[in-house]
Every structure is written in structure tokens, then in C-alpha cells.
Design a protein around this motif. Structure first.
Motif, mmCIF file in Angstrom:
data_model
loop_
_atom_site.group_PDB
_atom_site.id
_atom_site.type_symbol
_atom_site.label_atom_id
_atom_site.label_comp_id
_atom_site.label_asym_id
_atom_site.label_seq_id
_atom_site.Cartn_x
_atom_site.Cartn_y
_atom_site.Cartn_z
ATOM 1 N N GLY A 10 30.884 36.441 33.431
ATOM 2 C CA GLY A 10 31.846 37.460 33.807
ATOM 3 C C GLY A 10 32.466 37.116 35.091
ATOM 4 O O GLY A 10 33.455 37.276 35.409
ATOM 5 N N GLN A 11 31.282 37.407 36.089
ATOM 6 C CA GLN A 11 31.652 37.035 37.781
ATOM 7 C C GLN A 11 32.391 35.675 37.959
ATOM 8 O O GLN A 11 33.385 35.692 38.841
ATOM 9 C CB GLN A 11 30.549 37.305 38.561
ATOM 10 C CG GLN A 11 30.048 38.807 38.647
ATOM 11 C CD GLN A 11 31.097 39.893 39.226
ATOM 12 O OE1 GLN A 11 31.830 39.147 40.055
ATOM 13 N NE2 GLN A 11 31.248 41.021 38.849
ATOM 14 N N ILE A 12 31.935 34.523 37.220
ATOM 15 C CA ILE A 12 32.389 33.558 37.422
ATOM 16 C C ILE A 12 33.890 33.338 37.011
ATOM 17 O O ILE A 12 34.622 32.905 37.528
ATOM 18 C CB ILE A 12 31.368 32.234 36.998
ATOM 19 C CG1 ILE A 12 30.142 32.492 37.595
ATOM 20 C CG2 ILE A 12 32.209 31.085 36.791
ATOM 21 C CD1 ILE A 12 29.051 31.475 36.788
ATOM 22 N N GLU A 31 40.765 31.482 44.547
ATOM 23 C CA GLU A 31 41.043 30.085 44.521
ATOM 24 C C GLU A 31 39.799 29.282 45.176
ATOM 25 O O GLU A 31 39.871 28.163 45.590
ATOM 26 C CB GLU A 31 42.257 29.538 45.001
ATOM 27 C CG GLU A 31 43.211 30.158 44.087
ATOM 28 C CD GLU A 31 44.617 29.872 44.815
ATOM 29 O OE1 GLU A 31 44.700 29.295 45.696
ATOM 30 O OE2 GLU A 31 45.896 30.164 44.057
ATOM 31 N N SER A 32 38.821 30.204 45.609
ATOM 32 C CA SER A 32 37.760 29.632 46.897
ATOM 33 C C SER A 32 36.748 29.355 45.808
ATOM 34 O O SER A 32 36.035 30.147 45.072
ATOM 35 C CB SER A 32 37.360 30.672 47.708
ATOM 36 O OG SER A 32 36.425 30.102 48.467
ATOM 37 N N ALA A 33 36.030 28.094 45.845
ATOM 38 C CA ALA A 33 34.731 27.634 45.181
ATOM 39 C C ALA A 33 33.587 28.394 45.808
ATOM 40 O O ALA A 33 32.594 28.674 45.353
ATOM 41 C CB ALA A 33 34.650 26.366 45.295
ATOM 42 N N VAL A 34 33.703 28.566 47.342
ATOM 43 C CA VAL A 34 32.389 29.270 48.209
ATOM 44 C C VAL A 34 32.284 30.685 47.419
ATOM 45 O O VAL A 34 30.976 30.955 47.289
ATOM 46 C CB VAL A 34 32.837 29.262 49.436
ATOM 47 C CG1 VAL A 34 32.010 30.179 50.273
ATOM 48 C CG2 VAL A 34 33.157 27.825 50.150
ATOM 49 N N ASN A 35 33.165 31.292 47.151
ATOM 50 C CA ASN A 35 33.184 32.621 46.520
ATOM 51 C C ASN A 35 32.229 32.546 45.260
ATOM 52 O O ASN A 35 31.373 33.448 44.807
ATOM 53 C CB ASN A 35 34.323 33.357 46.121
ATOM 54 C CG ASN A 35 35.140 33.824 47.310
ATOM 55 O OD1 ASN A 35 34.325 34.060 48.427
ATOM 56 N ND2 ASN A 35 36.517 34.224 47.232
ATOM 57 N N ILE A 36 32.680 31.694 44.241
ATOM 58 C CA ILE A 36 31.984 31.256 43.006
ATOM 59 C C ILE A 36 30.561 31.131 43.223
ATOM 60 O O ILE A 36 29.565 31.528 42.713
ATOM 61 C CB ILE A 36 32.791 30.443 42.093
ATOM 62 C CG1 ILE A 36 34.201 30.844 41.780
ATOM 63 C CG2 ILE A 36 32.030 30.047 40.965
ATOM 64 C CD1 ILE A 36 34.969 29.587 41.218
ATOM 65 N N LEU A 37 30.410 30.273 44.404
ATOM 66 C CA LEU A 37 28.685 29.949 44.679
ATOM 67 C C LEU A 37 28.061 31.040 45.165
ATOM 68 O O LEU A 37 26.919 31.124 44.961
ATOM 69 C CB LEU A 37 29.031 28.753 45.599
ATOM 70 C CG LEU A 37 29.299 27.357 44.996
ATOM 71 C CD1 LEU A 37 29.259 26.356 46.076
ATOM 72 C CD2 LEU A 37 28.686 26.957 43.728
ATOM 73 N N LEU A 38 28.589 31.917 45.851
ATOM 74 C CA LEU A 38 28.156 33.105 46.742
ATOM 75 C C LEU A 38 27.747 33.917 45.616
ATOM 76 O O LEU A 38 26.649 34.434 45.344
ATOM 77 C CB LEU A 38 29.073 33.587 47.597
ATOM 78 C CG LEU A 38 28.988 32.928 49.015
ATOM 79 C CD1 LEU A 38 30.050 33.584 49.829
ATOM 80 C CD2 LEU A 38 27.602 32.906 49.465
ATOM 81 N N GLY A 92 25.038 32.619 43.305
ATOM 82 C CA GLY A 92 23.810 32.493 44.182
ATOM 83 C C GLY A 92 23.179 34.107 44.420
ATOM 84 O O GLY A 92 21.781 34.365 43.968
ATOM 85 N N ILE A 93 23.958 34.919 44.540
ATOM 86 C CA ILE A 93 23.545 36.264 44.829
ATOM 87 C C ILE A 93 23.025 36.773 43.453
ATOM 88 O O ILE A 93 21.752 37.659 43.285
ATOM 89 C CB ILE A 93 24.466 37.162 45.261
ATOM 90 C CG1 ILE A 93 24.937 36.810 46.615
ATOM 91 C CG2 ILE A 93 24.046 38.639 45.244
ATOM 92 C CD1 ILE A 93 25.929 37.491 47.354
ATOM 93 N N SER A 94 23.654 36.414 42.386
ATOM 94 C CA SER A 94 23.038 37.038 41.092
ATOM 95 C C SER A 94 21.623 36.205 40.567
ATOM 96 O O SER A 94 20.866 37.240 40.160
ATOM 97 C CB SER A 94 24.070 36.412 39.737
ATOM 98 O OG SER A 94 25.214 37.124 40.156
#
Length: 138
Positions: free
Chosen positions: A60-62, A70-77, A80-82
Motif C-alpha cells: 500500500g505504501q509503494i 514522483e520521487s523514486a527515493v521516497n519509495i525506496l525510503l 527500507g524503513i518498512s
């Protein structure tokens, strides 16, 4: 929100520390109340539902990240945190079990006499019963 400076970093660190403390407290309560034993006996919520809940949160977060940012960095963060949160929960469960076993080793050995023995020495009664059954059939 357009926050600038170190405020978001500090806020996120405090929230993450609160998350770790909350998971630690929940694991402590669950260990000493017998919840983990009930879960292993599958008398309560099946483990599969717990795994589905955790993985659906990550998925759901992804999905929300793809839709609203539109930032792939947010998705990776977020991923990673999850994953870090799940690993933390897993390790704290095992740490509390380790301390519980060390604190109550006599009780554990009374309940499970084969605890701590080499694999070749475990379950000797079951091995003897199997040998007796084989000899009795012959």
C-alpha cells in the motif's frame, strides 16, 4: 509542507525510536502473557494473516508513493524503513525469548528435557520406541 532544515530528520528519528520502543514493549507483553505460545499453537489469529497484514502495508505504501509522488527515493525510503521495522520486530522477539530462556532455564529443561542437547541425543525415548516397534514386528 515544505519544511526546511533538520526538523523533519529529528521528527522522523523520534518517531522511529518510539516505534522501536513500542514494538519492544508489545513483544515483552506478548512473551510474558503467553500470546506467542498461543500463536504457535494456532489457537488465535493464523500467522498467515499477520504476514498478509504486514506485506499489504508495504505494498500500500509503494502504491501510494507511485500515485502521490514522483520521487523514486521516497519509495525506496518507505520500503527500507518498512523492512527495517520488520527486522527489528523479528530480532526483538528472539532477544526476549533468549533472555526468558536464560532466566528460566530450569523450567525450560523440565518442560523440554532435550533442550540444549546435541541433535544425536535428542528424542531418545522416541528412538527407543521405534526400535521396539521394529523388533516387535519382525
Amino acid at each position: 509542507m515544505e519544511w526546511r532544515g533538520s526538523t523533519p530528520l529529528i521528527t522522523n528519528l523520534v518517531l522511529f525510536i518510539l516505534l522501536l520502543g513500542g514494538i519492544n514493549w508489545l513483544n515483552w507483553k506478548a512473551l510474558y502473557s503467553g500470546t506467542y505460545y498461543k500463536l504457535q499453537q494456532k489457537r488465535t489469529i493464523p500467522v498467515l494473516w499477520t504476514a498478509i497484514g504486514g506485506s499489504s502495508y508495504i505494498i500500500g505504501q509503494i502504491i501510494l508513493s507511485f500515485i502521490y509522488s514522483e520521487s523514486a527515493v521516497n519509495i525506496l525510503l518507505i520500503v527500507g524503513i518498512s523492512i527495517l521495522s520488520l527486522c527489528t520486530a523479528f530480532f526483538t522477539i528472539n532477544i526476549h525469548r533468549y533472555f526468558f530462556i536464560n532466566k528460566n532455564i530450569d523450567i525450560v529443561k523440565q518442560r523440554f528435557p532435550e533442550f540444549g542437547l546435541p541433535k544425536s541425543d535428542r528424542y531418545t525415548e522416541q528412538k527407543k520406541n521405534k526400535k521396539k516397534r521394529k523388533k516387535g514386528k519382525e
